[in-house]
Motif scaffolding. Structure first.
Motif, mmCIF file in Angstrom:
data_model
loop_
_atom_site.group_PDB
_atom_site.id
_atom_site.type_symbol
_atom_site.label_atom_id
_atom_site.label_comp_id
_atom_site.label_asym_id
_atom_site.label_seq_id
_atom_site.Cartn_x
_atom_site.Cartn_y
_atom_site.Cartn_z
ATOM 1 N N ALA A 1 47.108 56.366 29.318
ATOM 2 C CA ALA A 1 45.893 56.493 30.119
ATOM 3 C C ALA A 1 44.735 57.140 29.380
ATOM 4 O O ALA A 1 43.582 56.929 29.738
ATOM 5 N N GLN A 2 45.009 57.930 28.355
ATOM 6 C CA GLN A 2 43.926 58.654 27.693
ATOM 7 C C GLN A 2 43.018 57.750 26.861
ATOM 8 O O GLN A 2 41.875 58.091 26.605
ATOM 9 N N GLN A 3 43.542 56.612 26.436
ATOM 10 C CA GLN A 3 42.728 55.682 25.656
ATOM 11 C C GLN A 3 43.249 54.276 25.897
ATOM 12 O O GLN A 3 44.347 53.934 25.470
ATOM 13 N N THR A 4 42.457 53.469 26.583
ATOM 14 C CA THR A 4 42.879 52.105 26.889
ATOM 15 C C THR A 4 42.040 51.106 26.089
ATOM 16 O O THR A 4 40.931 51.425 25.656
ATOM 17 N N PRO A 5 42.536 49.895 25.902
ATOM 18 C CA PRO A 5 41.817 48.897 25.122
ATOM 19 C C PRO A 5 40.815 48.084 25.948
ATOM 20 O O PRO A 5 40.322 47.074 25.478
ATOM 21 N N TYR A 6 40.505 48.523 27.156
ATOM 22 C CA TYR A 6 39.675 47.720 28.070
ATOM 23 C C TYR A 6 38.211 48.100 28.002
ATOM 24 O O TYR A 6 37.854 49.247 27.730
ATOM 25 N N ALA A 7 37.376 47.125 28.297
ATOM 26 C CA ALA A 7 35.931 47.350 28.329
ATOM 27 C C ALA A 7 35.550 48.205 29.534
ATOM 28 O O ALA A 7 36.311 48.316 30.503
ATOM 29 N N ASP A 8 34.378 48.803 29.467
ATOM 30 C CA ASP A 8 33.855 49.564 30.594
ATOM 31 C C ASP A 8 33.812 48.671 31.839
ATOM 32 O O ASP A 8 33.569 47.462 31.745
ATOM 33 N N ALA A 9 34.041 49.294 32.999
ATOM 34 C CA ALA A 9 33.909 48.610 34.299
ATOM 35 C C ALA A 9 34.752 47.333 34.372
ATOM 36 O O ALA A 9 34.279 46.284 34.797
ATOM 37 N N THR A 10 36.011 47.411 33.980
ATOM 38 C CA THR A 10 36.908 46.258 33.985
ATOM 39 C C THR A 10 37.685 46.121 35.292
ATOM 40 O O THR A 10 37.926 45.008 35.752
ATOM 41 N N PHE A 11 38.087 47.226 35.916
ATOM 42 C CA PHE A 11 39.040 47.185 37.020
ATOM 43 C C PHE A 11 38.454 47.631 38.356
ATOM 44 O O PHE A 11 37.632 48.532 38.416
ATOM 45 N N ASP A 12 38.943 47.005 39.425
ATOM 46 C CA ASP A 12 38.605 47.416 40.794
ATOM 47 C C ASP A 12 39.438 48.616 41.218
ATOM 48 O O ASP A 12 38.982 49.462 41.975
ATOM 49 N N ARG A 13 40.675 48.678 40.745
ATOM 50 C CA ARG A 13 41.603 49.749 41.111
ATOM 51 C C ARG A 13 42.401 50.175 39.880
ATOM 52 O O ARG A 13 42.744 49.352 39.040
ATOM 53 N N VAL A 14 42.704 51.464 39.828
ATOM 54 C CA VAL A 14 43.623 51.997 38.823
ATOM 55 C C VAL A 14 44.702 52.752 39.585
ATOM 56 O O VAL A 14 44.401 53.554 40.472
ATOM 57 N N LEU A 15 45.955 52.479 39.256
ATOM 58 C CA LEU A 15 47.096 53.113 39.905
ATOM 59 C C LEU A 15 47.823 53.989 38.890
ATOM 60 O O LEU A 15 48.114 53.566 37.784
ATOM 61 N N SER A 16 48.106 55.208 39.301
ATOM 62 C CA SER A 16 48.908 56.122 38.486
ATOM 63 C C SER A 16 49.995 56.678 39.380
ATOM 64 O O SER A 16 49.713 57.248 40.427
ATOM 65 N N SER A 17 51.252 56.517 38.955
ATOM 66 C CA SER A 17 52.336 57.005 39.812
ATOM 67 C C SER A 17 53.292 57.909 39.052
ATOM 68 O O SER A 17 53.839 57.530 38.025
ATOM 69 N N PHE A 18 53.449 59.107 39.562
ATOM 70 C CA PHE A 18 54.436 60.089 39.112
ATOM 71 C C PHE A 18 54.387 60.406 37.617
ATOM 72 O O PHE A 18 55.424 60.558 36.985
ATOM 73 N N MET A 19 53.176 60.509 37.057
ATOM 74 C CA MET A 19 53.087 60.930 35.663
ATOM 75 C C MET A 19 52.048 62.011 35.449
ATOM 76 O O MET A 19 52.106 62.746 34.479
ATOM 77 N N PHE A 20 51.101 62.147 36.359
ATOM 78 C CA PHE A 20 49.971 63.067 36.178
ATOM 79 C C PHE A 20 50.453 64.503 35.950
ATOM 80 O O PHE A 20 49.907 65.218 35.115
ATOM 81 N N HIS A 21 51.470 64.931 36.655
ATOM 82 C CA HIS A 21 51.957 66.309 36.529
ATOM 83 C C HIS A 21 52.588 66.592 35.161
ATOM 84 O O HIS A 21 52.737 67.739 34.774
#
Length: 80
Positions: free
Chosen positions: A28-48
Motif C-alpha cells: 500500500a505504501q507505493q503502488t504502480p497506479y496513476a493518480d485518481a485511478t480507483f473509485d474504492r480502496v479496500l484494506s482488510s486486517f493489515m493496518f494494525h
C-alpha cells in the motif's frame, strides 16, 4: 491496469449489476497506479501491523490513487 510483478488480480463480474470489480493485492505504501485511478480502496486486517510512518504512507498513497469522491473501506481492529 498495470501491476508490479508478483501482485495478484482477481476480477469478479457480479450477476446482479453491470459493473466490473477487480481486487488488486500489493504493497500500500507505493503502488504502480496513476493518480485518481480507483473509485474504492479496500484494506482488510493489515493496518494494525504497520508502524506509524507506514500508516501515513499508506494513507497518502490511498488518497493519491482514489478518484474525487472515492472511498477507503478499511476493516481492522485495534491491538490490545
Amino acid at each position: 491496469m498495470p501491476r508490479k510483478s508478483g501482485s495478484t488480480c482477481t476480477r469478479v463480474q457480479p450477476a446482479a449489476a453491470s459493473v466490473s470489480v477487480a481486487f488488486e493485492q500489493g504493497y500500500a505504501q507505493q503502488t504502480p497506479y496513476a493518480d485518481a485511478t480507483f473509485d474504492r480502496v479496500l484494506s482488510s486486517f493489515m493496518f494494525h501491523h504497520l508502524k506509524l510512518e507506514q500508516k501515513r504512507g499508506m494513507l497518502r498513497e490511498v488518497l493519491r490513487v482514489l478518484k474525487p469522491g472515492g472511498a477507503l473501506c478499511l476493516l481492522d481492529f485495534a491491538p490490545s
